[in-house]
Design an enzyme around this catalytic site. Structure first.
Site: not given
Length: 537
Positions: A61, A64, A163, A165, A298
């Site tokens: 992640s 992102k 959160y 995705n 992150h």
């Protein structure tokens, strides 16, 4: 007396011992220079291949923020075809509306980038669609039905953080459609090459990660074993990169941050929710504060891998930690930053929590269970939503109140009050009371249907030992045990899912008809809540 450099090196050297596992890599970058670096252990234990600075890890992640940087770069420097069509932001918005009709109900592209969409996370929902943990999930085959079944929000866009995705899956597809080029090619040309990340590339299919690095599940008690991953990411994750690549990235960001007009300086600024409260996530970056020091960064997680990068802009300091096992990479980053910033981790005079804290509660607004248990350390309680343990224990400020950097909480009689600062949500949860007759409810077993998801839940068992499983467009899921926690509330275990981390326990709040018989339930976890199932038999 230790010098700052010695203190940092001591913290670096402690990471392999404290976060034990097959292997790892880390680096500390200050003022654009590497001041600490270490690799250890094995990329592949069975073939005895060690971890090297050039070993490629899936950074999950952390991808992102790269996607957001790409989106901003395309807005500022559009392709000739994009420029010919006019307003680039309007092109992004129109494409979002075409892909997801629900977006016309107030959802913006910015909401996606800031995790304020209110869309339920699709990796959590794959459990309700019948996926098994080791199943294959492919973008072209399995994502179109996922979008078709995205028919409602679990909060109004812009009002909260959650959160999801799906947000970044959508951003990846929007960028590809508007630019007319593959996401991997765009990332390479506009982000990876300028950053000097010479071996990094987008690898959407987790079954096709480049050798030699293997991700490992397990621990020293049960042993470490190869993790199986067979799903495709693209946008929500997918980049692979070495420690050398990540060092180059941090050095590149250090240069960009010095330029107020750069895309990174834009992403590094905080944002707000629609009510004006400060939000903790913006353009693929989490914003946090420790002892008054602003940080951005992150984490990344895939079965068998845990990673984290953190940047302290005011100190021109970055830390990257990469594990090919499931130890807490974020905590390892915290350890190193604490040493680099000469911060203490010692609590003085801990306050003993009141006994009233402990128990299981139900938040009426989200219909999710909250469990409070004792911590091994004095002056703290552990708060769990399903099996998702908060990133830091609640530290007591007095016997009935406590806080972390992302959450405040207090207990009053049988009501638990929590302010989840990062999510912009205040919870009021009532204590659940177990009752023997609900534990052995004879009408619990049967089939239940969720029209919105086109998902069927099968409950079997008797005398307090019930099991549940889901059927959906992805198949017939595994059977897992249910646990009674009080009133008409049960938990359904989900310790492993397609993605990592798994959803954890799903809260199931059962409803009764006028005759007192079970008629259905509402199910949810923090990633996907507020879904109704109706009993069919």
């Amino acid at each position: 007396m230790s010098t700052p450099t010695q203190t940092i090196q001591q913290a670096i050297d402690a990471v392999p011992r404290r976060y034990r596992g097959p292997g790892g890599a880390l680096a500390v970058i200050k003022d654009g220079r590497v001041i600490g670096k270490r690799v250890w252990g094995y990329a592949d234990q069975s073939r005895r291949i060690p971890v090297e600075p050039s070993t490629q890890f899936p950074i999950c992640s952390i991808t992102k923020q790269f996607v957001c940087g790409l989106m901003l770069d395309l807005e500022r420097h559009p392709t000739s075809a994009m420029a010919a069509k006019g307003d680039v932001q309007k092109q992004f918005t129109d494409t979002l509306h075409d892909m997801l009709p629900l977006a016309r109900e107030g959802l913006t592209v910015q909401n996606l980038a800031d995790m304020q969409s209110g869309i339920r996370d699709y990796w959590a929902l794959t459990t309700l669609w019948g996926a098994k943990p080791d199943d294959e999930f492919l973008i072209e085959r399995d994502c179109p039905p996922m979008l078709e079944k995205t028919k409602s929000f679990h909060f109004k866009p812009g009002t909260e953080y959650s959160y999801s995705n799906v947000n970044f899956y959508l951003l990846g597809r929007i960028i590809e459609r508007v630019a007319g080029e593959p996401l991997g090619k765009l990332l390479e040309e506009r982000i990876l090459k300028p950053a000097g990340m010479s071996t990094a590339f987008l690898c959407p299919n987790t079954a096709h990660h480049p050798p030699p690095c293997v991700g490992y599940e397990g621990n020293e008690n049960v042993g470490f074993f190869d993790a199986v991953n067979r799903m495709e990411w693209s946008g929500d994750a997918g980049l692979v990169a070495s420690l050398d690549d990540m060092i180059a990235y941090e050095q590149y960001l250090d240069q960009l941050y010095a330029d107020p007009s750069s895309w990174y300086h834009t992403t590094a600024k905080p944002t707000t929710f629609s009510d004006g409260n400060t939000a903790g996530y913006h353009y693929g970056l989490g914003h946090m504060k420790a002892n008054g020091i602003e940080m951005i960064g992150h984490g990344g997680a895939l079965r068998g891998y845990r990673l984290n990068r953190r940047h302290v802009p005011g100190e021109r300091l970055s830390v990257v930690v990469m594990f090919n096992h499931e130890a807490d990479a974020s905590a390892a980053v915290d350890d190193i930053l604490r040493a680099a910033l000469t911060q203490s981790n010692v609590d003085s005079n801990p306050i003993e929590p009141a006994p009233a804290w402990y128990g299981t509660y139900l938040d009426e607004a989200t219909q999710l269970a909250i469990t409070v248990t004792k911590s091994q350390r004095p002056g703290e309680v552990l708060i769990t939503y399903g099996t998702h343990l908060e990133s830091a224990p609640l530290k007591m400020t007095d016997t009935h109140s406590g806080k972390t950097r992302t959450m405040d909480g207090c207990i009053s009689d049988d009501t638990l009050y929590i302010h989840r600062i990062t999510e912009n949500r205040k919870l009021s949860a009532r204590r659940l009371t177990p009752r023997e007759k609900e534990l052995a409810e004879p009408n619990l077993a049967g089939a239940y249907y969720c029209e919105e998801l086109d998902s069927t839940f099968h409950c079997t068992g008797e005398a307090g030992m019930f099991y549940g499983t889901f059927d959906g467009y992805l198949g017939k899921g595994i059977v897992t045990a249910m646990k009674y926690v009080g009133d008409d509330v049960w938990l359904l275990g989900c310790p492993r899912g397609l993605d990592a981390s798994a959803p954890g326990d799903w809260t199931m709040v059962f409803h009764r008809n006028e005759n007192g018989a079970i008629s259905g339930f509402k199910i949810g976890c923090w990633l996907a809540r507020g879904l109704d199932f109706v009993k069919r038999n």
